[in-house]
Design an enzyme around this catalytic site. Sequence first.
Site, PDB file in Angstrom:
ATOM      1  N   GLU A 201      75.617 -96.880 -77.457  1.00 56.01           N
ATOM      2  CA  GLU A 201      74.177 -96.639 -77.277  1.00 56.01           C
ATOM      3  C   GLU A 201      73.840 -95.160 -77.062  1.00 56.01           C
ATOM      4  O   GLU A 201      73.161 -94.789 -76.104  1.00 56.01           O
ATOM      5  CB  GLU A 201      73.638 -97.512 -76.142  1.00 56.01           C
ATOM      6  CG  GLU A 201      73.804 -98.995 -76.429  1.00 56.01           C
ATOM      7  CD  GLU A 201      73.411 -99.902 -75.265  1.00 56.01           C
ATOM      8  OE1 GLU A 201      72.956 -99.369 -74.238  1.00 56.01           O
ATOM      9  OE2 GLU A 201      73.572-101.130 -75.396  1.00 56.01           O
ATOM     10  N   GLU A 304      76.841-107.749 -81.268  1.00 55.86           N
ATOM     11  CA  GLU A 304      76.349-108.411 -80.052  1.00 55.86           C
ATOM     12  C   GLU A 304      75.164-109.311 -80.399  1.00 55.86           C
ATOM     13  O   GLU A 304      74.084-109.185 -79.820  1.00 55.86           O
ATOM     14  CB  GLU A 304      75.933-107.378 -78.998  1.00 55.86           C
ATOM     15  CG  GLU A 304      77.013-106.387 -78.612  1.00 55.86           C
ATOM     16  CD  GLU A 304      76.528-105.388 -77.571  1.00 55.86           C
ATOM     17  OE1 GLU A 304      75.541-105.692 -76.865  1.00 55.86           O
ATOM     18  OE2 GLU A 304      77.133-104.309 -77.460  1.00 55.86           O
TER      19      GLU A 304
END
Length: 877
Positions: A201, A304
């Site tokens: 991220e 994910e």
Amino acid sequence: MKNYRKYYSLTAISKLFTAILLLCLFFGAMPAKAWQTAANQRIEQIRKRDTQITAVDSFGNPVPGISMQAEQISSHFKFGTCIANSPIRNNNIYRNFIINNFEWAVCENDTKWGANEPQRYNVTYANADYIYNWCNDNGIKMRGHTIFWEQLNSEFPDWVRNLSYATYPTPSDLLDAVNSRIDSAVAHFAGKYSDWDVNNEMLSDNFFASRLGIAGIAHMFNRSKAVNPSGGVYMNEYSGNSFGGYDSGPYVTKANQLIAQGATIDGFGIQAHLAENVAFDPQRYYNNVLEPLAVFGKPILATEFDASHTNATSSADNIENFLRICFSHPNVEGVIFWGFMEGQMWRNNAHHITSSGELTARGIRYQSLRNEWSTEHTDYMDIDGQVAFRGFHGTYEITLYSPGQPTEIHEIELLPGEGTATFIIQTDLSSPVPDETPPTPNPMTWASVPTATSSSKITMTATTATDSESPPVQYYFECTNDPSKSSSWQSSTTYIAEGLTPLTEYTFRVKARDSYLTPNETGWSGTASATTLEPPTNVEIIGDWATGTSHTKRSGYSRALVFIAHGESNTASTLTSVTYGGQAMTKIISVTTGTSGFRNQTEAFILDEAGIAAATSGTFNPTWSGSMSSTGYTSVFLSNVNQADIVGATASNSTTGSGATITTDAPLATNEGDMVIVGVTNGNVGSYTLNNSFIEGADHTFGGTTGGTAAGGYKNATGAAETPSATYIGTSNRQAIIGLVVQTGAIVDEPPANPTGLTATAGNNLVSLDWDDNTEPDLAGYDVYRSEIQGSGYSKINASVVIDSDYIDYTAENWNTYYYVVKAVDIGSNESGYSNEASATPDFQNCDDVIAGGYGFVSDLTGNCYVDTEDLAIIVQ
């Protein structure tokens, strides 16, 4: 179609502008291609491959005639899940679902830095090692998540937060810690993990980037690759691809920045947490997320994935659409779910199974897709010892069989590639001895000749045939005077011809065949005929055998009547038989229960649709409500009745006093076909009151004590008010009355009412439908039909019955006009007529959707979704 600009000389402006307008009008009027069709076409091309298997002996000679079954046992595409430490250690349901449904896994938290090194130099991989060892023991491959995480959160080690730092390559405590983390984690799992998410991220947080600089981030990737050159190093982001995002532009920019710094990047992780309670747009995702990342020519992995939605069916739709669009993209190498079990996931309303292991609509849909995208093929080796098929990429078990010889199992890996994949399997099997003998008896004979069982069915059974050389045996029943009523080849010796015309003679014969490469057939049996029965209408039946009261069978029911006797006594006073038309009715149930020496007997008898005693042994599971005592009991309600097609009713009841007063506070029977037994004890001392007990038109009888009253809605089959009879059975003082007998059975000629109030609302590549609820008691749901021709040509578009009175057609294509109708369906699969017709023309709902979908006009230079004078002015300038 992508937007672009070109500049031309002024002399060409007039001709150019005219051409542009004509082209825009032409292409603007064309509908977008249905994304599912295009996706499935890509899947067929990129996920499957032609395959040829050759069986040879030890000398390399082909072995023809042996049986081959190819069964795919795993997929080349990575279907996986994250795994949490606690349930993998303690929950068998959790473990078994992983084993049966996934081939890849990743630790949810146990390979994050905070879990591995909570205090500096105190390094542990105990939980991660446990998970890896369990996965390895069960054939599940793993990847790593994550070496670093830019976000300061509970998984971030506190001791790292305040380390001194400097821009890379200047030495610092933070750089030392980063190097130590890479050297430890990557080395520990080298050869175990296929790849790692290196820095998680980076688009949304910047702890390391703000301290070490972009060169320091590139160093993370390069050092990780150096520690384990055979392992992949991946970026992993949610920005632009999760929570409703459809824009990987910033992701592409960040990747280019790292590549410019010399970073090695082996693949791109998209987290793909879908927006909650929002319909996923697969084509937009394909165009704006997958395609821009694909320009790097590297693998893309959904790392994910979850689809949170309070409506489980909508959630399942989102799962299917996401998996299908990803499976159809050549760069996407897999989808890893971020959990699957209720109570064990980061997001709610996304689970495949409940905490008790029950499949949800999401899990059912996922398993359905896995079945759709797997291959099983059975055939015999031809004269060259070969079998050919086209299969999905993955691992296959190849089972070889030849009669009288040990079965062999081999394994092959069908990988992507050009041309036909060829496999040569050496076998110890030899070709079977040619079988030229048909099954016996030959010619075939009847075990039981065709017999009419109703006005629309004839049942017949062939003699069981045997064949020792090429089992199993199959049977073919031919209707010689109506071939459409013939069977297909089947393994069962019994065939039921259905959909026949009443009072019509049908003639049948039967033959059998073995399972040899070229099957050997017996001769035909002799022919035998049967005539279907007269439809069962207006059959007179005995309603109350204590009084001899009779009723007329209501039309539209497939079974005539179920008789119930209900008794409570110190001595048994049960009915052992009931006759109809001189034929004994078969007792299908006898239930005894009670307390204090008192017994509650219930006997059920059934007539079939022809009025003949049914010899069924149906399961009958009464649900008893109320209490049992020596002075009284409440009403008894029956439910869970199989084969008799009876549904139970519910009501609020009470008992008071030695007279056992029974009061119904709500209708006992709310639908035709409901069956309720109401009884009172103590002979004629008790009393009863029935309020709104039966719907108008429900056939019934009621026997009870004297003094009973009936109020509101207690009517006979013709709708007239009816007074209950004052009779009871047996001789004991404490004696129950005969209860209610309601005519029962599946309605066969009264389909549901046509749905009403259908409306259609256009969206972007979808149409939302809504209609009024039908009130039929036996309603199963609705079927939705669509046409592109007004008033005709409808085709059903729902895969399974629609439970609610609304539906979203995600297969609609922009700029096409669709005409919809809806039918109601009952539990007997009977459909109503069409509803009113509603139409809609889906299209983009605003300019942003047009541009984002890549459907803007090439000459729309101002980006306002119109070709106007402003665009001309730009060209002129």
